[in-house]
Design a protein around this motif. Structure first.
Motif, mmCIF file in Angstrom:
data_model
loop_
_atom_site.group_PDB
_atom_site.id
_atom_site.type_symbol
_atom_site.label_atom_id
_atom_site.label_comp_id
_atom_site.label_asym_id
_atom_site.label_seq_id
_atom_site.Cartn_x
_atom_site.Cartn_y
_atom_site.Cartn_z
ATOM 1 N N UNK A 40 0.846 -1.192 0.000
ATOM 2 C CA UNK A 40 0.000 0.000 0.000
ATOM 3 C C UNK A 40 0.886 1.249 0.000
ATOM 4 N N UNK A 41 0.641 2.148 -0.933
ATOM 5 C CA UNK A 41 1.407 3.391 -1.008
ATOM 6 C C UNK A 41 2.701 3.280 -1.778
ATOM 7 N N UNK A 42 3.051 2.061 -2.215
ATOM 8 C CA UNK A 42 4.270 1.863 -2.997
ATOM 9 C C UNK A 42 3.904 1.758 -4.477
ATOM 10 N N UNK A 43 4.676 2.408 -5.325
ATOM 11 C CA UNK A 43 4.452 2.358 -6.774
ATOM 12 C C UNK A 43 5.806 2.185 -7.467
ATOM 13 N N UNK A 97 13.827 -1.991 -8.940
ATOM 14 C CA UNK A 97 12.799 -1.349 -9.758
ATOM 15 C C UNK A 97 12.840 0.168 -9.589
ATOM 16 N N UNK A 98 12.394 0.875 -10.601
ATOM 17 C CA UNK A 98 12.258 2.334 -10.485
ATOM 18 C C UNK A 98 11.196 2.639 -9.433
ATOM 19 N N UNK A 99 11.510 3.553 -8.529
ATOM 20 C CA UNK A 99 10.531 4.004 -7.534
ATOM 21 C C UNK A 99 9.855 5.247 -8.106
ATOM 22 N N UNK A 100 8.560 5.158 -8.302
ATOM 23 C CA UNK A 100 7.798 6.165 -9.039
ATOM 24 C C UNK A 100 7.515 7.382 -8.161
ATOM 25 N N UNK A 101 7.329 8.524 -8.799
ATOM 26 C CA UNK A 101 7.081 9.787 -8.085
ATOM 27 C C UNK A 101 5.907 9.691 -7.122
ATOM 28 N N UNK A 102 4.918 8.850 -7.426
ATOM 29 C CA UNK A 102 3.742 8.714 -6.563
ATOM 30 C C UNK A 102 4.030 7.947 -5.274
ATOM 31 N N UNK A 103 5.141 7.263 -5.221
ATOM 32 C CA UNK A 103 5.443 6.337 -4.128
ATOM 33 C C UNK A 103 5.630 7.078 -2.797
ATOM 34 N N UNK A 104 5.114 6.506 -1.718
ATOM 35 C CA UNK A 104 5.155 7.166 -0.405
ATOM 36 C C UNK A 104 5.974 6.389 0.627
ATOM 37 N N UNK A 105 6.768 5.431 0.201
ATOM 38 C CA UNK A 105 7.467 4.561 1.159
ATOM 39 C C UNK A 105 8.475 5.296 2.026
ATOM 40 N N UNK A 130 10.212 18.873 2.160
ATOM 41 C CA UNK A 130 10.753 17.578 2.577
ATOM 42 C C UNK A 130 9.639 16.548 2.481
ATOM 43 N N UNK A 131 9.559 15.866 1.318
ATOM 44 C CA UNK A 131 8.429 14.986 1.043
ATOM 45 C C UNK A 131 8.894 13.771 0.243
ATOM 46 N N UNK A 132 8.225 12.617 0.409
ATOM 47 C CA UNK A 132 8.604 11.406 -0.332
ATOM 48 C C UNK A 132 8.472 11.539 -1.839
ATOM 49 N N UNK A 133 7.734 12.545 -2.304
ATOM 50 C CA UNK A 133 7.522 12.791 -3.722
ATOM 51 C C UNK A 133 8.835 12.891 -4.495
ATOM 52 N N UNK A 134 9.844 13.499 -3.888
ATOM 53 C CA UNK A 134 11.068 13.827 -4.607
ATOM 54 C C UNK A 134 12.092 12.689 -4.548
ATOM 55 N N UNK A 135 13.108 12.783 -5.396
ATOM 56 C CA UNK A 135 13.993 11.645 -5.641
ATOM 57 C C UNK A 135 14.950 11.334 -4.494
ATOM 58 N N UNK A 136 15.367 12.350 -3.752
ATOM 59 C CA UNK A 136 16.465 12.177 -2.808
ATOM 60 C C UNK A 136 16.274 11.054 -1.809
#
Length: 491
Positions: A40-43, A97-105, A130-136
């Protein structure tokens, strides 16, 4: 050499479009790929799917139009932003796998960094939150999770999707990205125009992983994959490419793209606006060595709400069915959907929120759900525009919104957007502004296409939607939406 090949690598599909010497579409090809939801929340995406669909669509459109690689003057690439890939520099194979921008992990990583007091520094240096949205934090998660990754970090490379594609297209000779994609990683200082050592230390990301950053019109390398050498001369993240394609070159001009998510960008010129409304300061584009900034509001779920009606609830078979279904909804009901399926983006930024529906009655059914899904796009955009006007005085003067993306084909959705925003909504003659934007950058870079001013003069209107809703009704609807947002945030 009278054609430009635009590669548009998106969240749900890859497309290749050939533009002729007059910037008209000569042909296109598109292919969807599998979405992976491990938890859940992972893309996630399989990076090989991204690569294979890009190659397949490029070869397909070249064949369909009946040209050869020798007829293509340059390639432009636009891509889903923030999606994160780390690969082995020797083999070119991704280690995860690529972790997609939508992912909230990585929400817990962000929370921990915030507790340590890093949030304000991140915003000051990157314009981001400071949000999971970004790549860092995605990079940090992969390095911390994949066995042995940190021990062999010197053998690995990080990139957003554009960077990964260029690496593959150039046979592993070029590890590069452009400023608009770098600006979305949470590791790039958009004031100084370089990777930020302090931020990389904060995330424990070795700077050896990072690509070289060029302007959108940089020389990104040459590919011989399609039968003859073709230079790659344009790259921009999808929303910045759409801003370019909509010719929003003057401060105060604004566009909003309605695809899987919704992304509104307001050109702020030379000014990097420090948002007080939890919007993002970002790079709109970097051309001819000059950076132009923007305020951005990012909505995670727009067209994805219609996909949910189709794939989750199964109340429609195709996206086009949503408009007539919504128009058949009971006028006496006012069902509101807050589509926080993967959290809420700007201006709320609540990673843990989840979707909710309010106002259900015994008579509520598919039509009311369809209307609520389409209207949720307008409500979320209205919150963005209000925030932009609060942050930047010139933003309050915006009375025209240029729109693009798949949802714009829905007249119902665009009319509701104009009504709830109380601004004129202009839909261009060509909705493929993302691919057009990066095609123009590549074409102008090699002298095939006109300069910026001449390109802007080619923008043409399909239809304008003017506000028709009464002020009292608009105020009542906005108030009900605000209460729905407050309730969702409290759950």
């Amino acid at each position: 050499m009278t054609f430009i090949l635009a590669i548009d690598q998106g969240t749900t599909s890859s497309r290749a479009i050939l533009y002729d010497a007059k910037m008209q579409v000569a042909g296109s090809a598109q292919k969807e790929f599998t979405q992976h939801f491990p938890r859940a929340g992972w893309v996630e995406h399989d990076p090989e799917d991204l690569w294979e669909t890009v190659v397949e669509t490029c070869k397909s459109v070249i064949s369909k139009v009946g040209i050869s690689a020798k007829d293509i003057a340059a390639i432009g690439i636009t891509n889903q932003r923030e999606t994160t890939i780390i690969w082995d520099k020797a083999t070119g194979k991704p280690i995860h796998n690529a972790i997609v921008w939508q992912d909230r992990r990585t929400a817990s990583i962000c929370d921990e960094l915030a507790r340590k007091g890093f949030a304000s520094d991140v915003t000051a240096r990157t314009g981001l939150l400071l949000d999971p949205y970004f790549s860092g934090t995605k990079v940090k998660w992969i390095l911390d999770t994949v066995e042995g990754a940190r021990d062999r970090a010197d053998d690995l490379l990080f990139g957003t999707v554009d960077s990964f594609l260029v690496w593959r297209l150039t046979g592993g000779t070029r590890h590069v990205t452009d400023a608009t994609n770098a600006a979305r990683t949470m590791m790039y200082n958009i004031r100084d125009g370089q990777w930020d050592e302090n931020l990389c230390q904060m995330l424990d990301v070795p700077m050896t992983l990072l690509p070289e950053v060029l302007g959108c019109d940089g020389e990104f390398g040459v590919t011989e994959l399609f039968g003859a050498p073709i230079p790659i001369r344009g790259i921009a993240g999808d929303q910045q490419a759409a801003t370019i394609g909509q010719a929003c070159f003057e401060p105060g001009m604004m566009k909003s793209t309605y695809g899987t998510g919704c992304f509104a960008l307001l050109n702020t010129g030379d000014t990097l606006v420090e948002s007080k409304s939890r919007l993002l300061g970002t790079i709109a584009y970097q051309l001819n060595g000059k950076v132009t900034y923007a305020l951005e509001g990012s909505i995670f779920i727009a067209g994805a709400a219609v996909q949910w009606l189709r794939d989750g609830l199964k109340i429609i078979e195709t996206a086009t069915e949503s408009q007539p279904l919504a128009m058949a909804a009971d006028a006496q009901q006012d069902v509101i959907m807050v589509p926080a399926f993967t959290g809420l983006g700007a201006p709320y930024w609540s990673a843990e929120s989840r979707g909710a529906v309010y106002g259900l009655t015994r008579n509520s059914g598919p039509a009311e759900f369809a209307r609520a899904a389409l209207q949720s796009v307008g409500y979320q955009t209205a919150d963005l525009l209000h925030a932009m006007g609060s942050d930047w005085e010139a933003g309050a003067e915006t009375r025209v919104l240029r729109v693009d993306g798949g949802m714009c084909a829905s007249d119902y959705t665009m009319q509701f957007l104009a009504d709830i925003l109380n601004v004129r909504v202009d839909r261009p003659a060509g909705l493929e502004t993302t691919a057009l934007g990066v095609a123009w950058v590549a074409g102008a870079s090699v002298g095939l296409y006109p300069n910026q001013a001449e390109f802007a003069s080619t923008w043409s209107l399909d239809r304008s939607f003017s506000p028709e809703m009464l002020t009292a009704e608009r105020r009542e609807k906005r108030d009900r939406w605000a209460r729905a947002i407050d309730a969702t945030l409290q759950v």
